[in-house]
Design a protein around this motif. Structure first.
Motif, PDB file in Angstrom:
ATOM      1  N   ASP A  95     -86.457  42.891 -78.764  1.00 42.59           N
ATOM      2  CA  ASP A  95     -86.044  44.062 -77.972  1.00 42.59           C
ATOM      3  C   ASP A  95     -84.797  44.758 -78.545  1.00 42.59           C
ATOM      4  O   ASP A  95     -83.859  44.129 -78.975  1.00 42.59           O
ATOM      5  N   THR A  96     -84.796  46.085 -78.484  1.00 44.03           N
ATOM      6  CA  THR A  96     -83.634  46.817 -79.020  1.00 44.03           C
ATOM      7  C   THR A  96     -83.417  48.078 -78.209  1.00 44.03           C
ATOM      8  O   THR A  96     -84.377  48.661 -77.710  1.00 44.03           O
ATOM      9  N   SER A 131     -85.648  53.055 -83.874  1.00 46.95           N
ATOM     10  CA  SER A 131     -85.853  52.584 -85.236  1.00 46.95           C
ATOM     11  C   SER A 131     -85.476  53.678 -86.218  1.00 46.95           C
ATOM     12  O   SER A 131     -85.883  54.832 -86.070  1.00 46.95           O
ATOM     13  N   SER A 142     -91.365  53.608 -78.322  1.00 47.33           N
ATOM     14  CA  SER A 142     -90.007  53.625 -77.760  1.00 47.33           C
ATOM     15  C   SER A 142     -89.978  52.952 -76.396  1.00 47.33           C
ATOM     16  O   SER A 142     -89.041  52.227 -76.058  1.00 47.33           O
ATOM     17  N   ASP A 189     -89.905  49.383 -76.747  1.00 46.64           N
ATOM     18  CA  ASP A 189     -88.567  48.947 -77.162  1.00 46.64           C
ATOM     19  C   ASP A 189     -87.571  48.967 -76.013  1.00 46.64           C
ATOM     20  O   ASP A 189     -86.448  48.502 -76.154  1.00 46.64           O
ATOM     21  N   ASN A 225     -86.459  51.770 -74.854  1.00 46.42           N
ATOM     22  CA  ASN A 225     -85.650  52.970 -75.075  1.00 46.42           C
ATOM     23  C   ASN A 225     -86.270  54.132 -74.300  1.00 46.42           C
ATOM     24  O   ASN A 225     -87.054  54.919 -74.832  1.00 46.42           O
TER      25      ASN A 225
END
Length: 289
Positions: free
Chosen positions: A20-21, A25, A45, A48, A50
């Motif tokens: 997970d971020t 990217s 996204s 992710d 986001n």
């Protein structure tokens, strides 16, 4: 631990065996060249976590897509809902429904938003229309059951949930939902049948064993209730909640020495776990609401 075998489940129910971020990217383009590409970027996204990027990509997809196709707008509405922007999501679902009056997904989204606003009667009307348009849709019957249950009509909710099971009998969640309503209605023997069906379809879902344990306890089948929680704990050994439930079950069953073995692990429960534990104890009749 691997998923419980059919033999283990049958034994529980006493059935004879016949990265997970938050960063986007660097390689991901800022704008999709087509609606399909923008949707794909938005979905990536969203996966992710986001939400800001997902919403931006889906908005671009809406601009790029033909107005007769509401798929991108539904994606945008879903991303807004995930991000907690309920009024904005509600508006996008409304626009999608204006573009395509046959969109069941738009009606489901509108209903979910109305339920969050506490407008249960309106939510039920919206979902009932979707079900009327497609009476074979199991998801439609489930959404109607959710709205009816939230509105305080568990018996009517049960009827809708049972229609979902009839339409799609191989879906574990539908069986679970029926079982959970039956627990609310204090029809515990029937609830066990539904939980058994759910567990046989999804034997690795530890939560199903937790809910089955409640029905077992209320049926005065304490040995099976304890066994069900042990199976849940085997599936997720790090979940302190299950040790808390075991501690209470064993203590109530008069197995005080065994219950003490769970105390140290139970003490690791956080506030959320303690709230969950209280719900289980209330459902079992061990604590009062």
């Amino acid at each position: 631990m691997s998923d419980p075998t059919f033999r283990t489940i049958a034994n529980l129910f006493a059935v004879p065996l016949s990265p997970d971020t938050d960063e986007e990217s660097p390689a991901r383009p800022r704008v999709g060249r087509t609606a399909a590409e923008s949707d794909a970027l938005g979905t990536a996204s969203l996966n992710d976590g986001n939400f800001e990027s997902a919403i931006r990509y889906f908005r671009k997809a809406v601009e790029q897509r033909d107005s007769s196709d509401v798929s991108s707008r539904l994606n945008l509405a879903g991303a807004l809902a995930f991000a907690g922007q309920v009024p904005q999501a509600y508006r996008q679902y409304q626009l999608a429904l204006e573009q395509n009056s046959a969109s069941a997904e738009a009606r489901f989204g509108i209903s979910d938003a109305l339920r969050q606003y506490g407008r249960f009667s309106d939510a039920i009307q919206v979902i009932a229309k979707a079900v009327e348009m497609d009476p074979t849709s199991p998801h439609g019957h489930l959404k109607l059951a959710e709205a009816l249950r939230d509105a305080g009509f568990p018996k009517r909710a049960l009827e809708s949930a049972q229609r979902a099971v009839i339409a799609k009998p191989d879906d574990a969640y539908y069986h679970y939902f029926v079982g959970d309503i039956l627990v609310e209605l204090r029809r515990f023997d029937e609830a066990l049948d539904s939980f058994q069906a759910a567990i046989e379809l999804s034997p690795g879902d530890d939560y199903l064993y937790e809910r089955a344990a409640v029905a077992f306890w209320q049926c005065n089948r304490r040995t099976e209730a304890i066994k069900a929680i042990r199976l849940a704990s085997d599936l997720d050994p790090d979940k302190a909640l299950y040790h808390g439930i075991l501690y209470e079950f064993l203590f109530e069953a008069g197995l005080k020495e065994e219950s003490e073995l769970e105390r140290a692990s139970a003490d690791r429960m956080d506030e959320y776990d303690k709230e969950r534990l209280m719900r289980v104890l209330i459902d079992c009749g061990i604590e009062e609401a």
